[in-house]
Design an enzyme around this catalytic site. Structure first.
Site, PDB file in Angstrom:
ATOM      1  CD  GLU A  15      -0.277  26.938 -12.398  1.00  0.00           C
ATOM      2  OE1 GLU A  15       0.434  26.066 -12.941  1.00  0.00           O
ATOM      3  OE2 GLU A  15       0.083  28.115 -12.249  1.00  0.00           O
TER       4      GLU A  15
ATOM      5  CG  HIS B 122       4.230  28.232 -11.270  1.00  0.00           C
ATOM      6  ND1 HIS B 122       4.302  28.628 -12.588  1.00  0.00           N
ATOM      7  CD2 HIS B 122       5.487  28.278 -10.793  1.00  0.00           C
ATOM      8  CE1 HIS B 122       5.557  28.885 -12.886  1.00  0.00           C
ATOM      9  NE2 HIS B 122       6.299  28.680 -11.819  1.00  0.00           N
TER      10      HIS B 122
ATOM     11  CG  ASP C 237      -1.482  31.642 -14.500  1.00  0.00           C
ATOM     12  OD1 ASP C 237      -0.935  31.486 -15.612  1.00  0.00           O
ATOM     13  OD2 ASP C 237      -1.139  31.003 -13.488  1.00  0.00           O
TER      14      ASP C 237
ATOM     15  CG  ASP D  32       1.558  32.344 -10.832  1.00  0.00           C
ATOM     16  OD1 ASP D  32       2.057  32.594  -9.720  1.00  0.00           O
ATOM     17  OD2 ASP D  32       1.884  31.349 -11.510  1.00  0.00           O
TER      18      ASP D  32
ATOM     19  CG  HIS E 180       0.144  22.421 -10.669  1.00  0.00           C
ATOM     20  ND1 HIS E 180      -0.260  21.312  -9.965  1.00  0.00           N
ATOM     21  CD2 HIS E 180       0.063  22.075 -11.987  1.00  0.00           C
ATOM     22  CE1 HIS E 180      -0.594  20.349 -10.802  1.00  0.00           C
ATOM     23  NE2 HIS E 180      -0.392  20.772 -12.047  1.00  0.00           N
TER      24      HIS E 180
END
Length: 235
Positions: free
Chosen positions: A9, A152, A7, A157, A57
């Site tokens: 951000e 997040h 994942d 995640d 985030h």
């Protein structure tokens, strides 16, 4: 089989308009077991995050100012994912940023270092048509606790998605549309009845509004009408 759940951000929605990666998280799965081996890095994007992205985030420009730049972590990330099957939720988004970052520093696109990519959002939509298939929704559906997910985070995640993926694909090799059931005592085998009716849930007004904001940002990025307009949800 070695798989990497990944994942990112980012500072915004579109790498082609200058948005950058601010965090990468990876979790290793080996033969369907989470090994505890992971890769994680915060990255100085050399620019501010959009307000909407920052709200997601929470990684401020000040926090990221002393973190390594992408070119400083690229080799370690590449070595970690080399030859593995990559698992991402909404893969086109993350891959678009990763490919852009790799090419920006003169490396082959990110996808060329992986054996394959699995998009769990696509899988979830096939398994649960008409239902919400965000990471939070899937955690709820499969009984995976995400109470600690206030914002997040790429590593958090990835850890949640690893649990979701294993739950979502558990026993998939034994599934069959031609299910047969043995009748108790009689020894007879009958075909199971038809599947239940699929329920399609219409999006709420706030979801439509949020969807339109995302499309508008994409339109701005391409200086025209983005391709997703053809698939826009009709209210």
């Amino acid at each position: 089989m070695r798989q990497i759940v990944l994942d990112t951000e980012t500072t915004g929605l579109n790498p082609r308009t200058g948005d950058r990666i601010v965090e990468v998280g990876c979790v290793e799965i080996l033969d369907r077991k989470i090994t505890g081996n992971h890769f994680h890095a915060y990255i100085n994007p050399e620019r501010d995050s959009d307000e909407a992205a920052l709200a997601v985030h929470g990684l401020t420009t000040e926090f990221l100012s002393d973190k390594p730049k992408f070119h400083q972590i690229a080799d370690e990330l590449r070595d970690f994912v080399q030859g593995a099957e990559i698992i991402i939720h909404n893969a086109p988004f993350d891959l678009g940023f990763l490919n852009h970052e790799f090419q920006r520093i003169g490396l082959p696109p990110f996808v060329e270092h992986c054996s394959n990519v699995i998009d769990t959002l696509v899988q979830a939509k096939e398994l649960h048509p008409g239902k919400r298939n965000s990471l939070d929704a899937l955690c709820d559906r499969y009984g995976i606790s995400n109470a600690h997910r206030k914002l997040h985070g790429a590593l958090l995640d990835s850890e949640l998605l690893a649990d979701v993926y294993l739950a979502m694909t558990r026993g998939q090799n034994s599934l069959s549309m031609d299910v047969e059931v043995e009748v108790a005592g009689g020894g007879l085998v009958l075909e199971a009845g038809p599947l239940g009716e699929i329920v399609v849930l219409a999006p709420a007004a706030d979801e439509l509004a949020e969807h339109e904001l995302v499309l508008a940002a994409l339109d701005k990025g391409v200086k025209g009408e983005c391709v997703w307009r053809k698939y826009s949800i009709q209210g």
